[in-house]
Design a protein around this motif. Structure first.
Motif, PDB file in Angstrom:
ATOM      1  N   VAL A 191      34.795  19.225  55.043  1.00 42.85           N
ATOM      2  CA  VAL A 191      33.517  19.778  55.470  1.00 42.85           C
ATOM      3  C   VAL A 191      32.750  20.279  54.251  1.00 42.85           C
ATOM      4  O   VAL A 191      33.288  21.026  53.426  1.00 42.85           O
ATOM      5  CB  VAL A 191      33.720  20.938  56.470  1.00 42.85           C
ATOM      6  CG1 VAL A 191      32.381  21.577  56.824  1.00 42.85           C
ATOM      7  CG2 VAL A 191      34.415  20.441  57.731  1.00 42.85           C
ATOM      8  N   TYR A 192      31.499  19.853  54.127  1.00 42.89           N
ATOM      9  CA  TYR A 192      30.587  20.469  53.179  1.00 42.89           C
ATOM     10  C   TYR A 192      30.086  21.777  53.785  1.00 42.89           C
ATOM     11  O   TYR A 192      29.647  21.800  54.945  1.00 42.89           O
ATOM     12  CB  TYR A 192      29.377  19.573  52.933  1.00 42.89           C
ATOM     13  CG  TYR A 192      29.557  18.475  51.927  1.00 42.89           C
ATOM     14  CD1 TYR A 192      30.436  18.582  50.848  1.00 42.89           C
ATOM     15  CD2 TYR A 192      28.797  17.311  52.033  1.00 42.89           C
ATOM     16  CE1 TYR A 192      30.555  17.564  49.926  1.00 42.89           C
ATOM     17  CE2 TYR A 192      28.906  16.293  51.098  1.00 42.89           C
ATOM     18  CZ  TYR A 192      29.793  16.426  50.055  1.00 42.89           C
ATOM     19  OH  TYR A 192      29.899  15.415  49.139  1.00 42.89           O
ATOM     20  N   GLY A 205      21.785  22.106  64.874  1.00 38.76           N
ATOM     21  CA  GLY A 205      22.481  21.586  66.051  1.00 38.76           C
ATOM     22  C   GLY A 205      22.867  20.127  65.904  1.00 38.76           C
ATOM     23  O   GLY A 205      23.960  19.714  66.302  1.00 38.76           O
ATOM     24  N   ALA A 206      21.980  19.336  65.294  1.00 36.98           N
ATOM     25  CA  ALA A 206      22.292  17.921  65.081  1.00 36.98           C
ATOM     26  C   ALA A 206      23.455  17.764  64.114  1.00 36.98           C
ATOM     27  O   ALA A 206      24.318  16.889  64.290  1.00 36.98           O
ATOM     28  CB  ALA A 206      21.056  17.191  64.553  1.00 36.98           C
ATOM     29  N   ALA A 207      23.508  18.596  63.089  1.00 35.43           N
ATOM     30  CA  ALA A 207      24.612  18.538  62.125  1.00 35.43           C
ATOM     31  C   ALA A 207      25.924  18.945  62.784  1.00 35.43           C
ATOM     32  O   ALA A 207      26.971  18.325  62.542  1.00 35.43           O
ATOM     33  CB  ALA A 207      24.312  19.445  60.934  1.00 35.43           C
ATOM     34  N   GLY A 223      26.614  22.211  45.098  1.00 37.48           N
ATOM     35  CA  GLY A 223      25.544  21.860  46.023  1.00 37.48           C
ATOM     36  C   GLY A 223      25.752  22.371  47.427  1.00 37.48           C
ATOM     37  O   GLY A 223      24.990  22.023  48.338  1.00 37.48           O
ATOM     38  N   THR A 224      26.800  23.178  47.621  1.00 41.07           N
ATOM     39  CA  THR A 224      27.071  23.786  48.923  1.00 41.07           C
ATOM     40  C   THR A 224      27.163  25.300  48.740  1.00 41.07           C
ATOM     41  O   THR A 224      27.022  25.816  47.622  1.00 41.07           O
ATOM     42  CB  THR A 224      28.396  23.271  49.527  1.00 41.07           C
ATOM     43  OG1 THR A 224      29.505  23.908  48.855  1.00 41.07           O
ATOM     44  CG2 THR A 224      28.505  21.757  49.391  1.00 41.07           C
ATOM     45  N   THR A 233      27.965  15.406  56.157  1.00 43.31           N
ATOM     46  CA  THR A 233      27.049  16.302  56.860  1.00 43.31           C
ATOM     47  C   THR A 233      26.795  17.552  56.028  1.00 43.31           C
ATOM     48  O   THR A 233      27.741  18.210  55.603  1.00 43.31           O
ATOM     49  CB  THR A 233      27.661  16.719  58.214  1.00 43.31           C
ATOM     50  OG1 THR A 233      28.191  15.571  58.860  1.00 43.31           O
ATOM     51  CG2 THR A 233      26.639  17.394  59.095  1.00 43.31           C
ATOM     52  N   THR A 234      25.528  17.899  55.821  1.00 41.48           N
ATOM     53  CA  THR A 234      25.215  19.054  54.963  1.00 41.48           C
ATOM     54  C   THR A 234      24.351  20.124  55.627  1.00 41.48           C
ATOM     55  O   THR A 234      24.112  21.160  55.015  1.00 41.48           O
ATOM     56  CB  THR A 234      24.483  18.600  53.683  1.00 41.48           C
ATOM     57  OG1 THR A 234      23.268  17.939  54.042  1.00 41.48           O
ATOM     58  CG2 THR A 234      25.355  17.690  52.845  1.00 41.48           C
TER      59      THR A 234
END
Length: 306
Positions: free
Chosen positions: A106-107, A83-85, A150-151, A71-72
């Motif tokens: 967690v990303y 919210g979906a993430a 990338g985060t 999940t990103t």
């Protein structure tokens, strides 16, 4: 410390098959990818797959200690997307609790150099993790934000900053020195100086540089494409990562928990031994280093008593 296998290293095995491979390779536990459409992962929200994995884990003596979602979007400005993430990570917490896992990778959102509105995305990231920290604590699960390109937490400094901003014992650092090394960020001493007291999980892997002076480039968050890579993946012990001092520093900060072999066979099979061989060799190397640390500590204690 327990040594876990990671299903990133078993792309051609189902989760039950991967757990059996880890048992044969002499590992102590498993970290399992939580993602749809990956052979060696638990589908999102699938209680049936989780129950089957738990059954096999119990039978093999290989407990599932952690889940790895991809999940990103938890730093998205759009509330619907964010919210979906968050909901996806809530489902990961539920599955982790059901399977007996006590940590989730967690990303820290998605982020690229030069992207706009850092402060707004950062605020959403902190907000999301604060919202998730309560359910995680209730489930006995720790959310571990990884040092990851990338985060928003590519560096150890930014990872520590995030954990302190969220301000919950249910949100900790996932320390990955290999990631920090190939992005040319903090070395071991620098990483421990800023985040050593916040570590809740550790990923173990190894590498060699093709060109140590090449700038780091990655167009995705999950992996570095072949044409972008300045490193070659190696079985732990065959590369340049100095795991003996890293283990010593982990013990100095009181970390005596899981070391997860994040064997990158899913992304770079051409670089690595077959999974069963690579996991066994990596685990043997880490155990040798741990025994050497124990022996050195015993000698120091004997000398101090005399």
């Amino acid at each position: 410390m327990k040594i876990a296998g990671h299903t990133l290293g078993t792309p051609d095995h189902t989760v039950p098959e991967a757990l059996k491979l880890f048992a044969r390779a002499g590992l102590d536990a498993a970290e399992v990818i939580y993602q749809d459409d990956y052979t060696s992962g638990l589908p999102i929200g699938s209680t049936a797959a989780a129950a089957e994995a738990a059954r096999v884990a119990d039978g093999e003596g290989i407990p599932v200690i952690g889940l790895t979602p991809y999940t990103t979007a938890i730093n998205a400005i759009d509330e619907r997307i964010r919210g979906a993430a968050v909901d996806e990570l809530r489902s990961a917490i539920d599955i982790a609790h059901a399977i007996g896992a006590n940590r989730i990778r967690v990303y820290s959102g998605a982020w690229k150099p030069g992207q706009q509105d850092h402060a707004a995305h950062w605020a959403q990231l902190v907000r999301s993790l604060q919202e998730l920290s309560g359910p995680a604590a209730d489930a006995g699960v720790v959310l571990c934000a990884e040092n990851h390109f990338g985060t928003m937490t590519q560096t150890a400094r930014d990872t520590a900053k995030l954990i302190r901003a969220v301000d919950s014992p249910a949100v900790r650092v996932l320390y990955d020195q290999a990631n920090l090394t190939f992005t040319h960020d903090e070395d071991v001493d620098e990483a421990f100086a800023v985040q050593g007291d916040l570590i809740g999980h550790v990923h173990v892997k190894d590498l060699v540089f093709k060109d140590p002076n090449a700038p780091f480039v990655a167009s995705e968050t999950a992996r570095v494409h072949a044409e972008e890579r300045a490193v070659i993946s190696r079985v732990v012990g065959d590369g340049t990562l100095a795991w003996a001092p890293i283990l010593r520093r982990l013990r100095e900060v009181g970390y005596e928990d899981v070391l997860s072999l994040e064997y990158e066979y899913r992304w770079h099979p051409q670089d690595l031994d077959a999974p069963e061989i690579g996991f066994r060799r990596g685990a043997e190397h880490m155990r040798t280093l741990l025994r050497q640390l124990d022996h050195a500590a015993t000698g120091q204690n004997a000398e101090a008593r005399s």
